[in-house]
Design a protein around this motif. Structure first.
Motif: not given
Length: 263
Positions: A194-201
């Motif tokens: 998921i972190r590959k496509f969302f850089s926020g918290t």
């Protein structure tokens, strides 16, 4: 005497182990019964009546096994059944939606929050209602994902199109939101992707839920004061081997006491 009784933790499958992991870290002395209803998964595509009936059956199981408190380690079940269960059972029960909302409000800077969840959780607007209780000035964006739970239950790595599916859903959420709530307890298992496509918290409600459970037990004078490590038993309504392999990988230890129950 009541302090030594077990805590019941349940989910539609393996996802609730994300909550279980945090409970084990925070309350290692507690005895826990985990119920994974994978034989009836996914909950996210069922009607509210079907989900409530499944949850009532699990609560009956916990009551029969003399549990002192219950954690609904499933967003869909929390949205569909928490209010009904708290009315019908005298045992203390907590869900995961309030802790998730609370965690997101604490960290957002621009008051724009994304919610990734099952179609049922999204259509229930439970996160919107809960977030509004903390702040009326939030912008909330939701996306329902019918594919993710079954893919995680069956083994995420087995799907060559998994990142494509994730990207499709995350691209429908706000690009300006600085916070993403993982509105399904299965999703922290794939948080790295998921972190590959969302850089926020990214908010995983697990830590907040474990802390809420501790506060509840403290308030009810039900905290186990033993210095020994508590017992942990698993009851699974679906395929035990499939559950065990995913749960062990996520939890980081071998599961010993695991039993089959009728779905």
């Amino acid at each position: 005497m009541f302090q030594n009784l077990s805590i019941g933790v349940f989910d539609s499958g393996v996802g609730g182990t994300t909550i279980l992991k945090e409970i084990l870290l925070l309350l290692p002395q507690e005895n826990i019964i985990y119920y994974g209803d994978s034989g009836n998964a996914p909950y996210g595509e069922k009607s509210i009546e079907e989900i409530q009936n499944l949850c009532s059956k699990i609560l009956d199981f916990f009551v029969k096994n003399r549990c002192k408190a219950v954690v609904i380690a499933c967003n869909t079940a929390t949205a569909a059944a928490l209010d009904k269960l708290t009315e019908e059972y005298s045992i203390p029960i907590i869900g995961v939606i309030t802790p998730g909302a609370k965690g997101a409000v604490k960290v957002t800077k621009n008051k724009k929050i994304n919610v990734l969840a099952t179609p049922f959780t999204v259509s229930s607007h439970c996160y919107i209602k809960e977030l509004d209780k903390f702040s009326s000035s939030l912008s909330i964006f939701q996306e329902g994902c019918p594919e993710l739970c079954p893919m995680i239950e069956n083994g995420w790595e087995l799907y060559p199109n998994r990142e494509e599916v994730l990207k499709k859903h995350l691209s429908k959420l706000s690009k300006s939101a600085d916070t993403l709530i993982l509105g399904c307890t299965h999703y922290p298992i794939i948080e790295n992707d998921i972190r590959k496509f969302f850089s926020g918290t990214i908010i995983d409600p697990a830590k907040e839920t474990a802390m809420d459970l501790k506060e509840l037990l403290k308030k009810k004078e039900l905290l186990n004061s033993s210095r020994k490590k508590g017992s942990l038993d698993f009851f699974i309504s679906g395929n035990i081997d499939s559950f065990r392999s995913i749960a062990e990988k996520f939890l980081g230890f071998s599961i010993k006491n695991i039993y089959s129950v009728e779905k």
